[in-house]
Write a protein that holds these residues in place. Structure first.
Motif, PDB file in Angstrom:
ATOM      1  N   ALA A   6       6.948  -9.501  -0.083  1.00 40.45           N
ATOM      2  CA  ALA A   6       6.848  -8.520  -1.167  1.00 40.45           C
ATOM      3  C   ALA A   6       7.006  -7.089  -0.644  1.00 40.45           C
ATOM      4  O   ALA A   6       6.735  -6.796   0.529  1.00 40.45           O
ATOM      5  N   LEU A   7       7.439  -6.213  -1.525  1.00 42.87           N
ATOM      6  CA  LEU A   7       7.529  -4.785  -1.216  1.00 42.87           C
ATOM      7  C   LEU A   7       6.148  -4.296  -0.798  1.00 42.87           C
ATOM      8  O   LEU A   7       5.190  -4.364  -1.562  1.00 42.87           O
ATOM      9  N   THR A   8       6.047  -3.781   0.416  1.00 38.83           N
ATOM     10  CA  THR A   8       4.756  -3.421   0.993  1.00 38.83           C
ATOM     11  C   THR A   8       4.676  -1.917   1.212  1.00 38.83           C
ATOM     12  O   THR A   8       5.529  -1.334   1.888  1.00 38.83           O
ATOM     13  N   ILE A   9       3.637  -1.325   0.639  1.00 41.20           N
ATOM     14  CA  ILE A   9       3.430   0.117   0.707  1.00 41.20           C
ATOM     15  C   ILE A   9       2.202   0.387   1.568  1.00 41.20           C
ATOM     16  O   ILE A   9       1.160  -0.249   1.399  1.00 41.20           O
ATOM     17  N   GLY A  10       2.311   1.318   2.483  1.00 38.74           N
ATOM     18  CA  GLY A  10       1.204   1.658   3.365  1.00 38.74           C
ATOM     19  C   GLY A  10       0.659   3.043   3.071  1.00 38.74           C
ATOM     20  O   GLY A  10       1.403   3.958   2.707  1.00 38.74           O
ATOM     21  N   PHE A  11      -0.647   3.166   3.222  1.00 43.27           N
ATOM     22  CA  PHE A  11      -1.310   4.465   3.049  1.00 43.27           C
ATOM     23  C   PHE A  11      -2.497   4.484   3.999  1.00 43.27           C
ATOM     24  O   PHE A  11      -3.417   3.680   3.866  1.00 43.27           O
ATOM     25  N   ALA A  12      -2.490   5.385   4.966  1.00 42.05           N
ATOM     26  CA  ALA A  12      -3.607   5.486   5.906  1.00 42.05           C
ATOM     27  C   ALA A  12      -3.865   6.956   6.188  1.00 42.05           C
ATOM     28  O   ALA A  12      -2.996   7.659   6.714  1.00 42.05           O
ATOM     29  N   ARG A  13      -5.038   7.407   5.825  1.00 41.43           N
ATOM     30  CA  ARG A  13      -5.394   8.815   5.949  1.00 41.43           C
ATOM     31  C   ARG A  13      -6.901   8.946   6.138  1.00 41.43           C
ATOM     32  O   ARG A  13      -7.664   8.055   5.789  1.00 41.43           O
TER      33      ARG A  13
END
Length: 846
Positions: A490-497
């Protein structure tokens, strides 16, 4: 029962494998893949269990396994070959050695260094940048020495509770168990530095050394028996204290750091750095210590400041005033009244860090006072910083404030995933993936897509493992669904902050129902992997994390969105390359740079970001998507409404359709065109080698030239510049710019004509050589402001010692239109790095 201390006993290596000790303690292994593979092959299980830490691994596998390997000629030969390779790496001339008289050494000070998860002395972006700075300096042959603190508890380990709340755990780090050695005097005694504290006390620190390729890193540690109990805890936690505790840390970092450098130089026979670089204001006191040392050599305070400024670089990272360290003036005065820096009075120190609030001492202002060269960490951030600190150079337009920009880069060998490195080497013949020809026809879309899929699967596997572990810890047993979260296709979106509110971790949750529809779309599903820590004292940031975790636990989307606890270097190396899209949605312009998106891009990940930080200058329409920014004049709720809606629109109508648009072979050709474009156009630009080259050429070399000139002939130029500055500062108010005469064309001027300009100036007590008179001209706005200014120098017709002097110039007319002009005077001296340096300017009256 709970242990109060740890004791580490290192293993004894067989003689034939003695080189493993050097390979394990030189942190080059953290980015040198053949060495990492060697340690992994000692024991795959042990490599995993010890968190990819060679020092721990050598103890984990035990003597029997080591003896077995010592009897394996092939393995011994492999160890010996890698040992020779390390020796060659350390001895080779690199890029820096081709330069003409560059600085002989650079002292790089930072409160944190993120080099590897095996040396947990970092919290986030500032530390990772510092670690990449040292690694890249090593690769390029730049003679940097890093200076920081050794924190017994490091930064906290994050644990997410059942209800989604962040809890902090502070492990006790035994330095003997880390890739560190203690700096010792020639007689074997532990080397120490000492700082005078109030009430006649002393703060002592030992010096741990890490070896980062060819770069030494010195870490000061106050946890020694010679200190009083409270002073032993000065280096307890990274960013774990406030007030006096934080001040003492920064005094130790700056003042103690310079003394540690001197101690290191005396013991090793090396020389002190020519250039000193303060990575953020935390180390600003380093300049005060250097001033004190010059005063001991016979210079005045002002002369010493002049010389120190010439050789100092200050990098400011924060785009918001709240990010600047400030201390109560009374507290600073108390510490500098204790003979902390002999020859420098408390009042002199306080002047260097003065701000509009007379009760506070400002570390950024201290940094600017003691550094002749300063920079922000992206082009946009440089502009923001110039506006933010414009009051320090009042009278100058914000774009003239002497704060340059060097956009951050990332250490490509560290942050490029192994499958991408292998692809670059095996298909494109490139040892350095950041220099590979990613547009080459020899690399098929099928192959590139397969590698991208491999990295996505690795992320899914790690996310499942971490999700199961969290539930087992909190509940004793993991639910069945925990081991099957996420879909490897699946289309995988990352967010790390970090959990700071301006980074807007929860913007994606602005319309929960719409997000659910996007995540569960039967034809074009999405999934989001999120990570990040909030400062222990930031309950608002913790609440944002809790919202995300609770949303992810909703059975409707469970498995489509996951929060991974304890974000660190080890996790990041799987997270960045495993995503298809990297999301960043801060409040513009509050993101100074944001290098996580760079690390993702090095692996063929497309960015979806607000035009802030680095993305503002690198987005080109093909390497990802720009989330439109609402007007800063709107209230926060209105901005979130508009920008969240724009995010959803991009995801639904552009990102997902492009990802799922496949040909007959199941390959998303148009998506891969963007991936190739990203890799081809950005890999070299985002590399820290570009960043370090800019630091060297734009900041370090000019600083070295300036400090050499200023210190030559018993600091003749420094003394002259000091005397000149004092005189000009005193007499500047006597300067007056009088009548401006323009003529030479007896009709309406046309393009190609030239007009003569004459200006009468009352110099007062100044000389014409003390200043530069400038005609500034350009198109005029409705408000009367000159834009796209052109500057023409006017020269004196006679060098008068005083009275009225006529300055003149001939100005050629290059373009048609309506222009405005003004005349101003700025100080001029060969020892200045910028006309705005002294903050003095005089304009002609209307």
């Amino acid at each position: 029962m709970k242990a109060i201390r740890k004791l580490t006993v290192r293993t004894t290596l067989p003689e034939r494998l003695a080189s493993l000790e050097t390979l394990a303690t030189n942190l080059r292994w953290s980015w040198h893949q053949p060495t990492r593979e060697l340690f992994r092959d000692l024991s795959v299980e042990g490599w995993r269990e010890t968190g990819h830490d060679p020092v721990q691994l050598l103890g984990w596998i035990g003597t029997e396994r080591l003896e077995e390997l010592a009897d394996d000629p092939e393995f011994v030969a492999r160890v010996d070959a890698l040992s020779r390779d390390l020796d060659d790496y350390l001895a080779q001339a690199r890029w820096y050695q081709s330069l003409d008289r560059p600085p002989t050494g650079i002292g790089y000070f930072s409160p944190e260094f993120g080099i590897t998860s095996a040396l947990p002395q970092y919290s986030g972006g500032l530390g990772i940048l510092a670690g990449d700075h040292l690694k890249t300096a090593s690769d390029m042959g730049i003679p940097v020495v890093g200076v920081g603190l050794f924190y017994q508890n490091g930064y906290f380990q994050q644990r997410i509770s059942r209800d989604g709340w962040q809890n902090e755990q502070y492990p006790v780090h035994d330095p003997d168990a880390l890739p560190l050695t203690i700096l010792r005097e020639h007689d074997g005694r532990m080397a120490q530095i000492v700082l005078a504290m109030p009430d006649g006390r002393s703060l002592r620190a030992r010096i741990w050394q890490a070896t980062v390729g060819r770069v030494p890193l010195l870490l000061l540690d106050s946890n020694i028996r010679e200190n009083d109990a409270d002073l032993r805890h000065v280096t307890d936690r990274l960013y774990g204290g406030a007030g006096e505790h934080r001040l003492r840390q920064e005094l130790l970092l700056g003042i103690g750091g310079v003394r540690a450098l001197q101690k290191h130089a005396d013991i090793t026979g090396s020389t002190m750095p020519e250039v000193f670089h303060s990575n953020e204001g935390h180390a600003g006191f380093l300049g005060v210590e250097r001033v004190s040392r010059l005063i001991a050599q016979g210079m005045t305070f002002d002369e010493a400041v002049t010389l120190v400024r010439a050789g100092t670089v200050f990098t400011v990272h924060t785009p918001v005033p709240a990010g600047i360290d400030r201390f109560a003036v009374d507290m600073v005065r108390e510490h500098f009244s204790a003979d902390l820096t002999p020859g420098v009075s408390a009042d002199q120190v306080l002047t260097l860090g003065a701000e509009s609030d007379e009760s506070m001492f400002n570390m950024a202002h201290l940094g600017f006072s003691l550094a002749q060269r300063a920079n922000g960490v992206s082009k946009l951030h440089g502009s923001v910083a110039r506006g933010m600190f414009a009051d320090l150079w009042s009278g100058f337009d914000a774009d003239e404030v002497p704060i340059a920009s060097v956009t951050n880069g990332v250490h490509a060998p560290t942050w490029t995933a192994v499958p991408m490195k292998q692809l670059a080497a095996e298909v494109l013949g490139a040892e350095d993936a950041s220099q590979a020809d990613w547009a080459s026809e020899s690399l098929s879309d099928d192959t590139l897509w397969a590698v991208r899929g491999t990295m996505r699967r690795h992320l899914v596997e790690e996310a499942r493992m971490r999700t199961v572990r969290r539930h087992e810890r909190n509940d004793g047993v993991a639910p069945a669904w925990a081991g099957s979260v996420l879909d490897p296709d699946a289309l995988t979106i990352g967010f790390a902050r970090r959990g700071a509110t301006y980074k807007r971790l929860t913007l994606m949750l602005h319309d929960p129902e719409r997000l659910k529809r996007l995540l569960t779309d039967p034809e074009r599903p999405m999934q989001i992997v999120i990570a990040g820590k909030s400062h222990p004292a930031d309950d608002e940031g913790k609440a944002l994390i809790q919202r995300v975790v609770q949303f992810a636990d909703d059975p409707e989307v469970r498995g489509r969105i996951v929060f991974l606890e304890n974000y660190d270097i080890a996790m990041a190396k799987t997270l960045y390359p495993g995503c298809d899209v990297w999301l960043n949605n801060p409040l513009r312009p509050m993101e100074a740079c944001g290098t996580s998106g760079m690390k993702a891009a090095l692996n063929g990940v497309l960015n979806l970001s607000i035009l802030d930080g680095w993305w503002d200058e690198y987005f080109d329409g093909q390497n990802g998507w720009a989330i439109p920014s609402a007007s800063a004049h709107l209230n926060p709720q209105e901005r979130d409404d508009l920008e969240a809606a724009a995010l959803y629109e991009l995801l639904e109508h552009e990102v997902a359709p492009l990802f799922y648009e496949r040909d007959g072979a199941g390959i998303p050709r148009a998506w891969l065109d963007r991936v190739r474009h990203t890799l081809s156009s950005m890999s070299g630009e985002l590399s820290a080698e570009r960043m370090l080259a800019e630091y060297v050429e734009q900041l370090y070399v000019p600083a070295a030239k300036a400090v050499r000139a200023a210190s030559a002939d018993s600091a003749k130029l420094a003394r002259q510049l000091t005397d000149w500055r004092q005189r000009v500062m005193r007499d500047w108010s006597s300067l007056s710019i009088g009548r401006i005469e323009a003529g030479g064309v007896d009709r309406v001027p046309a393009v190609g004509d030239a007009i003569g300009v004459r200006v009468r100036v009352q110099l007062g007590s100044l000389r014409s050589s003390d200043l530069r008179l400038e005609l500034i001209t350009g198109p005029v706005s409705e408000e009367g402001d000159i834009s796209v200014a052109r500057v023409v120098e006017l020269r004196p017709d006679a060098d008068d010692a005083g009275g009225e002097t006529v300055f003149s110039a001939s100005v050629d007319l290059r373009e048609a239109g309506t222009y405005g002009y003004t005349v101003r005077a700025v100080p001029s001296h060969e020892g200045l790095a910028s006309a705005a340096e002294l903050g003095l300017v005089a304009y002609a009256e209307a």
